[in-house]
Design a protein around this motif. Structure first.
Motif, PDB file in Angstrom:
ATOM      1  N   VAL A 204      49.708  43.455  26.090  1.00 47.27           N
ATOM      2  CA  VAL A 204      48.977  44.590  25.811  1.00 47.27           C
ATOM      3  C   VAL A 204      49.024  44.566  24.400  1.00 47.27           C
ATOM      4  N   ALA A 205      50.275  44.943  24.137  1.00 49.41           N
ATOM      5  CA  ALA A 205      49.547  45.024  22.070  1.00 49.41           C
ATOM      6  C   ALA A 205      49.168  44.562  21.268  1.00 49.41           C
ATOM      7  N   ILE A 206      49.868  43.022  21.712  1.00 53.05           N
ATOM      8  CA  ILE A 206      49.218  42.486  20.520  1.00 53.05           C
ATOM      9  C   ILE A 206      47.962  41.576  20.795  1.00 53.05           C
ATOM     10  N   THR A 207      47.698  41.522  22.186  1.00 53.74           N
ATOM     11  CA  THR A 207      46.113  41.736  22.530  1.00 53.74           C
ATOM     12  C   THR A 207      45.084  42.685  22.141  1.00 53.74           C
ATOM     13  N   THR A 208      45.412  43.496  22.265  1.00 49.74           N
ATOM     14  CA  THR A 208      44.963  44.848  21.163  1.00 49.74           C
ATOM     15  C   THR A 208      44.572  43.983  19.915  1.00 49.74           C
ATOM     16  N   HIS A 209      45.603  44.846  18.931  1.00 51.23           N
ATOM     17  CA  HIS A 209      46.134  44.284  18.141  1.00 51.23           C
ATOM     18  C   HIS A 209      45.014  42.857  17.328  1.00 51.23           C
ATOM     19  N   ASP A 210      45.815  42.153  18.021  1.00 55.05           N
ATOM     20  CA  ASP A 210      44.791  40.696  17.592  1.00 55.05           C
ATOM     21  C   ASP A 210      43.364  40.994  17.687  1.00 55.05           C
ATOM     22  N   ALA A 211      42.952  41.848  18.788  1.00 55.32           N
ATOM     23  CA  ALA A 211      40.566  42.341  18.196  1.00 55.32           C
ATOM     24  C   ALA A 211      41.123  43.086  17.739  1.00 55.32           C
ATOM     25  N   GLY A 212      41.649  43.408  17.459  1.00 60.07           N
ATOM     26  CA  GLY A 212      40.866  44.792  15.808  1.00 60.07           C
ATOM     27  C   GLY A 212      41.097  46.033  16.671  1.00 60.07           C
TER      28      GLY A 212
END
Length: 214
Positions: A204-212
């Protein structure tokens, strides 16, 4: 009931030290150990651990392959990778594969045992400082568009929870900061993981970060 742990580490001295630290905690039981990832499937099948600690680099089968294999199993344990350096590109890949977090091999004893308790409870084991540093260094720019598309499926409240997870907050901290009950946080997190196709908080953290958003 004690937390059952399986430990994979090719250096016998390091493995013995980690086991000694964990065995000192009455709520942790090291039920199996091995020197290579090739033993992972058999150890997990035999002992059904709650947590698997695996070295990232081993002679035959390393921690990346262990993470991938183990997390494909029904009722898989939380996987934590052990590494020497906090910014190891293999660690980032392991997190993408679904690892719950990582530990440096020189982690103080008290923190090592505490980390096992954290991941056994279903939470990620990444401090905000390390999370930000790791994601900023290794997150692939090409993943941004895909991440943004997935994030768009979240409600406004779910986005707030996802951002808090990416900032390294525990469920209790999220509940306090967003003025909701702990059970509501867990419900939101479950929905977020489903919508983002994430197996744990770290993804979840990785996807949220990748989404900016983090």
């Amino acid at each position: 009931m004690a937390i059952k742990v399986v430990l994979l580490e090719d250096e016998e001295l390091v493995r013995g030290g980690i086991r000694m630290i964990l065995d000192a905690d009455p709520e942790i039981d090291v039920v199996g150990e091995g020197s290579d990832g090739s033993q992972a499937d058999d150890l997990v099948a035999a002992h059904r651990p709650d947590v698997l600690l695996t070295d990232i680099q081993m002679p035959e089968v390393g921690g990346l392959e262990v993470t991938r294999r183990v997390l494909e199993r029904p009722g898989a344990p939380a996987v934590v990778v052990l590494t020497t350096f906090d910014l190891d590109e293999y660690v980032y890949t392991a997190l993408q594969h679904g690892a719950a977090g990582f530990l440096l091999k020189d982690t103080p004893p008290r923190e090592l045992a505490a980390a096992v308790h954290v991941v056994a409870g279903g939470e990620a084991m990444l401090s905000p400082r390390i999370t930000t540093k790791l994601l900023s260094t290794f997150s692939a720019g090409g993943a941004a568009q895909a991440a943004k598309s997935r994030i768009e499926e979240l409600t406004a409240r779910e986005r707030e929870v996802a951002v808090a997870v990416a900032q390294g907050m525990s469920n209790a901290a999220i509940a306090e900061n967003l003025y909701m009950s702990l059970s509501t946080v867990k419900v939101h997190l479950g929905r977020i993981m489903t919508k983002l196709d994430a197996v744990n908080r770290t993804q979840v953290a990785i996807t949220t970060h990748d989404a900016g958003l983090a």
